[in-house]
Design an enzyme around this catalytic site. Structure first.
Site, PDB file in Angstrom:
ATOM      1  N   ARG A  67     -15.377   5.643  10.248  1.00  0.00           N
ATOM      2  CA  ARG A  67     -15.064   4.430  11.016  1.00  0.00           C
ATOM      3  C   ARG A  67     -15.402   4.683  12.484  1.00  0.00           C
ATOM      4  O   ARG A  67     -14.606   5.291  13.215  1.00  0.00           O
ATOM      5  CB  ARG A  67     -13.594   4.067  10.870  1.00  0.00           C
ATOM      6  CG  ARG A  67     -13.104   4.108   9.432  1.00  0.00           C
ATOM      7  CD  ARG A  67     -12.904   2.747   8.823  1.00  0.00           C
ATOM      8  NE  ARG A  67     -12.645   2.894   7.396  1.00  0.00           N
ATOM      9  CZ  ARG A  67     -11.439   3.143   6.869  1.00  0.00           C
ATOM     10  NH1 ARG A  67     -10.379   3.225   7.646  1.00  0.00           N
ATOM     11  NH2 ARG A  67     -11.302   3.274   5.561  1.00  0.00           N
ATOM     12  N   THR A 106      -6.215   2.824  -6.377  1.00  0.00           N
ATOM     13  CA  THR A 106      -7.451   2.711  -5.595  1.00  0.00           C
ATOM     14  C   THR A 106      -8.313   3.948  -5.821  1.00  0.00           C
ATOM     15  O   THR A 106      -7.855   5.078  -5.646  1.00  0.00           O
ATOM     16  CB  THR A 106      -7.114   2.551  -4.099  1.00  0.00           C
ATOM     17  OG1 THR A 106      -6.402   1.315  -3.944  1.00  0.00           O
ATOM     18  CG2 THR A 106      -8.364   2.514  -3.248  1.00  0.00           C
ATOM     19  N   TYR A 154      -2.446   5.525  -3.859  1.00  0.00           N
ATOM     20  CA  TYR A 154      -3.481   6.497  -3.531  1.00  0.00           C
ATOM     21  C   TYR A 154      -3.122   7.777  -4.256  1.00  0.00           C
ATOM     22  O   TYR A 154      -1.978   8.241  -4.169  1.00  0.00           O
ATOM     23  CB  TYR A 154      -3.524   6.763  -2.027  1.00  0.00           C
ATOM     24  CG  TYR A 154      -4.372   5.785  -1.247  1.00  0.00           C
ATOM     25  CD1 TYR A 154      -5.680   5.503  -1.638  1.00  0.00           C
ATOM     26  CD2 TYR A 154      -3.881   5.160  -0.108  1.00  0.00           C
ATOM     27  CE1 TYR A 154      -6.466   4.616  -0.911  1.00  0.00           C
ATOM     28  CE2 TYR A 154      -4.659   4.282   0.631  1.00  0.00           C
ATOM     29  CZ  TYR A 154      -5.960   4.018   0.221  1.00  0.00           C
ATOM     30  OH  TYR A 154      -6.735   3.146   0.934  1.00  0.00           O
ATOM     31  N   GLN A 202       0.225  -0.453  -4.697  1.00  0.00           N
ATOM     32  CA  GLN A 202      -1.084   0.220  -4.713  1.00  0.00           C
ATOM     33  C   GLN A 202      -0.893   1.713  -4.494  1.00  0.00           C
ATOM     34  O   GLN A 202      -0.254   2.148  -3.540  1.00  0.00           O
ATOM     35  CB  GLN A 202      -1.988  -0.356  -3.620  1.00  0.00           C
ATOM     36  CG  GLN A 202      -3.337   0.353  -3.486  1.00  0.00           C
ATOM     37  CD  GLN A 202      -3.336   1.413  -2.397  1.00  0.00           C
ATOM     38  OE1 GLN A 202      -2.684   1.253  -1.379  1.00  0.00           O
ATOM     39  NE2 GLN A 202      -4.044   2.523  -2.625  1.00  0.00           N
ATOM     40  N   LYS A 206      -8.735  -0.406  -8.584  1.00  0.00           N
ATOM     41  CA  LYS A 206      -9.349  -1.101  -7.445  1.00  0.00           C
ATOM     42  C   LYS A 206     -10.450  -0.257  -6.823  1.00  0.00           C
ATOM     43  O   LYS A 206     -10.256   0.935  -6.570  1.00  0.00           O
ATOM     44  CB  LYS A 206      -8.268  -1.380  -6.392  1.00  0.00           C
ATOM     45  CG  LYS A 206      -8.787  -1.951  -5.076  1.00  0.00           C
ATOM     46  CD  LYS A 206      -7.636  -2.341  -4.167  1.00  0.00           C
ATOM     47  CE  LYS A 206      -8.095  -2.923  -2.851  1.00  0.00           C
ATOM     48  NZ  LYS A 206      -8.498  -1.926  -1.868  1.00  0.00           N
ATOM     49  N   HIS A 214     -13.775  -1.870  -0.664  1.00  0.00           N
ATOM     50  CA  HIS A 214     -12.743  -1.510   0.314  1.00  0.00           C
ATOM     51  C   HIS A 214     -12.970  -2.271   1.627  1.00  0.00           C
ATOM     52  O   HIS A 214     -12.750  -1.746   2.723  1.00  0.00           O
ATOM     53  CB  HIS A 214     -12.751   0.006   0.560  1.00  0.00           C
ATOM     54  CG  HIS A 214     -11.388   0.598   0.818  1.00  0.00           C
ATOM     55  ND1 HIS A 214     -10.659   1.255  -0.127  1.00  0.00           N
ATOM     56  CD2 HIS A 214     -10.611   0.616   1.928  1.00  0.00           C
ATOM     57  CE1 HIS A 214      -9.515   1.671   0.389  1.00  0.00           C
ATOM     58  NE2 HIS A 214      -9.453   1.277   1.642  1.00  0.00           N
ATOM     59  N   SER A 250       0.823  -1.212   0.000  1.00  0.00           N
ATOM     60  CA  SER A 250       0.000   0.000   0.000  1.00  0.00           C
ATOM     61  C   SER A 250       0.856   1.260   0.000  1.00  0.00           C
ATOM     62  O   SER A 250       1.964   1.276   0.557  1.00  0.00           O
ATOM     63  CB  SER A 250      -0.889  -0.004   1.246  1.00  0.00           C
ATOM     64  OG  SER A 250      -1.427   1.273   1.488  1.00  0.00           O
ATOM     65  N   ARG A 298     -15.217  -0.612   4.273  1.00  0.00           N
ATOM     66  CA  ARG A 298     -14.666   0.508   5.046  1.00  0.00           C
ATOM     67  C   ARG A 298     -14.998   1.848   4.411  1.00  0.00           C
ATOM     68  O   ARG A 298     -14.548   2.881   4.875  1.00  0.00           O
ATOM     69  CB  ARG A 298     -13.134   0.347   5.163  1.00  0.00           C
ATOM     70  CG  ARG A 298     -12.749  -0.837   6.019  1.00  0.00           C
ATOM     71  CD  ARG A 298     -11.309  -1.258   5.809  1.00  0.00           C
ATOM     72  NE  ARG A 298     -10.329  -0.501   6.555  1.00  0.00           N
ATOM     73  CZ  ARG A 298      -9.995  -0.734   7.817  1.00  0.00           C
ATOM     74  NH1 ARG A 298     -10.605  -1.676   8.493  1.00  0.00           N
ATOM     75  NH2 ARG A 298      -9.067  -0.015   8.411  1.00  0.00           N
TER      76      ARG A 298
HETATM   77  C1  LIG Z   1      -6.601  -2.371   8.055  1.00  0.00           C
HETATM   78  C2  LIG Z   1      -6.905  -2.176   6.596  1.00  0.00           C
HETATM   79  C3  LIG Z   1      -6.163  -1.280   5.859  1.00  0.00           C
HETATM   80  C4  LIG Z   1      -6.412  -1.121   4.498  1.00  0.00           C
HETATM   81  N1  LIG Z   1      -5.637  -0.256   3.775  1.00  0.00           N
HETATM   82  C5  LIG Z   1      -5.825  -0.144   2.439  1.00  0.00           C
HETATM   83  C6  LIG Z   1      -4.956   0.660   1.654  1.00  0.00           C
HETATM   84  O1  LIG Z   1      -4.013   1.258   2.156  1.00  0.00           O
HETATM   85  N2  LIG Z   1      -5.201   0.734   0.328  1.00  0.00           N
HETATM   86  C7  LIG Z   1      -6.244   0.072  -0.277  1.00  0.00           C
HETATM   87  O2  LIG Z   1      -6.426   0.176  -1.492  1.00  0.00           O
HETATM   88  N3  LIG Z   1      -7.067  -0.720   0.455  1.00  0.00           N
HETATM   89  C8  LIG Z   1      -6.874  -0.845   1.783  1.00  0.00           C
HETATM   90  N4  LIG Z   1      -7.688  -1.666   2.506  1.00  0.00           N
HETATM   91  C9  LIG Z   1      -8.719  -2.452   1.818  1.00  0.00           C
HETATM   92  C10 LIG Z   1      -8.132  -3.803   1.375  1.00  0.00           C
HETATM   93  O3  LIG Z   1      -7.178  -3.639   0.366  1.00  0.00           O
HETATM   94  C11 LIG Z   1      -9.223  -4.741   0.845  1.00  0.00           C
HETATM   95  O4  LIG Z   1      -9.974  -4.062  -0.137  1.00  0.00           O
HETATM   96  C12 LIG Z   1     -10.158  -5.241   1.925  1.00  0.00           C
HETATM   97  O5  LIG Z   1      -9.467  -5.476   3.134  1.00  0.00           O
HETATM   98  C13 LIG Z   1     -10.818  -6.540   1.474  1.00  0.00           C
HETATM   99  O6  LIG Z   1     -11.709  -6.997   2.418  1.00  0.00           O
HETATM  100  P1  LIG Z   1     -11.354  -8.152   3.489  1.00  0.00           P
HETATM  101  O7  LIG Z   1     -10.639  -7.471   4.593  1.00  0.00           O
HETATM  102  O8  LIG Z   1     -12.713  -8.652   3.880  1.00  0.00           O
HETATM  103  O9  LIG Z   1     -10.523  -9.191   2.792  1.00  0.00           O
HETATM  104  C14 LIG Z   1      -7.454  -1.842   3.879  1.00  0.00           C
HETATM  105  C15 LIG Z   1      -8.192  -2.755   4.630  1.00  0.00           C
HETATM  106  C16 LIG Z   1      -7.928  -2.934   5.974  1.00  0.00           C
HETATM  107  C17 LIG Z   1      -8.726  -3.946   6.743  1.00  0.00           C
END
Ligand SMILES: Cc1cc2nc3c(=O)[nH]c(=O)nc-3n(C[C@H](O)[C@H](O)[C@H](O)COP(=O)(O)O)c2cc1C
Length: 401
Positions: free
Chosen positions: A164, A155, A129, A127, A251, A275, A107, A278
């Site tokens: 959150r 992303t 941002y 990845q 993404k 995401h 990331s 989230r």
């Molecule tokens: C703690 C955390 C941090 C994340 N940070 C990023 C990030 O920096 N960039 C991004 O594109 N997605 C981020 N995501 C989303 C993940 O890449 C992914 O889309 C998501 O976790 C998939 O769902 P899952 O946790 O059910 O597998 C994050 C998810 C979590 C749980």
């Protein structure tokens, strides 16, 4: 292996190991956490119709994607602040993925730098941002290229950060400003606290170069807060497409029309994702949105999916509904917190590979191409074909035995 056979068991172990604010940052979603719950629940609604008497088929779940060969059709999603799960999480997960022959995604908001990961895990994906400062965006792209990354994942589903609630309730912010409740929380989790004391608080390693001389954690955190993709639009993405010579994957796509337009723009793939629940809490589960995206882009464009994958059969379900590859986020953090990143990540790869193998055997599918031919019943998918802008819930590919 001693006891942890499922992601749920790893999650329980992670909950015990991590202080509450760290566990909640990893585990939580936005709003009422409806999307988070839906992501997992929607997988259970997808039924796969087994074929019997297929004999002893030899299974091969390998595939070629973005010019590389992978032994498994699943890998590690990009995770910001991963070292909250324990020091060395980014690196350990990158190594575990390399050991398993699977992709790892670093990331922008990682706690380990592009250059360090490139040395340890060649072939990792980066990845991006697209933050407020364009010079930083261009420099991150150039650094990724110079370090040898071949696949860039942009992303696009963070035009504003999700709300959150758990983080707000816990007072979790960066830099960590321990409240009295947090201090008690740390005392109750001495293993994690000692690790933090020995190795320092996680930092946004990729952004330190832009913080200016003597930049402290605070200004880096501010910098990170400006990393949401509010200014990102089609024209800017086209600029990024022109700058990045390698595979460009987008993404955070759920609408089939967006997916079709991305294919036209020259994207090499899309990740169907909300995401991990989230961001928009009313967003559909990725597995619900997947069939219409696949229908919109046709059979050739690589379509990846993440969100809610919790066992090997979920990977089989996603492939059967049109995914080429699946990514997991939280499960790898649970594994890292529970067992240490390289070991825990390795165990998680092994658990999921074994479950996928059992599923393929029971379905009579020896390859991913055969898995794609399995009869699927998916009751709540969207059918927003490119010609129709409205999302309509319909049954997709309902099949009679
Ligand atoms: C703690 C955390 C941090 C994340 N940070 C990023 C990030 O920096 N960039 C991004 O594109 N997605 C981020 N995501 C989303 C993940 O890449 C992914 O889309 C998501 O976790 C998939 O769902 P899952 O946790 O059910 O597998 C994050 C998810 C979590 C749980």
């Amino acid at each position: 292996m001693t006891g942890l056979h499922t992601i749920e068991a790893m999650r329980d172990a992670a909950r015990r190991r991590l202080p509450r604010f760290a566990f909640d940052f990893v585990d939580g979603g936005s709003g009422a956490e409806s999307a988070l719950a839906r992501n997992c629940a929607a997988f259970e609604a997808v039924r796969l119709l087994p074929r019997v008497l297929t004999g002893a088929v030899a299974r091969d779940p390998s595939l070629e994607l973005f010019g590389a060969k992978y032994a498994l059709p699943f890998g590690v999603a990009p995770i910001g602040l991963a070292n909250l799960a324990g020091s060395g999480t980014d690196l350990g997960l990158a190594q575990a993925a390399l050991d398993a022959g699977a992709p790892y995604t670093l990331s922008t908001a990682a706690t380990t730098s592009i250059e360090t990961i490139a040395r340890t895990a060649p072939g990792a994906w980066f990845q991006l941002y697209v933050g407020a400062d364009h010079a930083i965006v261009e420099d991150l792209i150039d650094r990724a290229e110079a370090a040898g990354f071949k696949t860039l994942i942009v992303t696009v589903d963070v035009p504003a950060p999700g709300k959150r609630v758990r983080d707000l309730v816990n007072g979790f912010s960066l830099p960590l400003r321990p409240t009295p409740a947090m201090a008690l929380d740390l005392l109750a989790h001495p293993g994690w606290a000692l690790d933090l004391a020995a190795n320092g608080a996680p930092r946004f390693a990729n952004l330190e170069a832009y913080g200016g001389k003597g930049a402290g954690a605070q200004s880096l955190a501010k910098l990170m807060a400006g990393q949401s993709s509010a200014r990102l639009d089609w024209a800017l993405l086209a600029d990024i497409r022109r700058r990045w010579k390698g595979a460009l994957v987008v993404k955070g796509v759920l609408h089939p029309q967006d997916a079709a337009r991305l294919a036209e723009l020259g994207a090499d793939g899309v990740v169907v994702s909300n995401h991990g629940g989230r961001q928009l809490d009313s967003a559909p589960a990725p597995i619900e949105a997947l069939p219409a995206v696949r229908a919109a882009v046709g059979p050739r464009l690589p379509v990846l999916l993440d969100g809610g994958v919790r066992r090997g059969e979920d990977i089989a379900r996603a492939v059967a509904l049109g995914a080429d590859m699946v990514l997991l986020g939280r499960p790898f953090l649970y594994a890292a917190a529970a067992r240490g990143a390289r070991r825990g990540g390795g165990e998680l790869f092994a658990i999921l590979a074994d479950e996928l193998d059992r599923a393929m055997t029971q379905l009579g599918a020896s390859t991913l191409a055969e898995l794609r031919q399995v009869e699927v019943f998916a009751p709540t998918t969207f059918n927003a074909a490119p010609a129709r802008p409205d999302l309509r819930a319909v049954e997709s590919r309902r099949t009679a035995p």
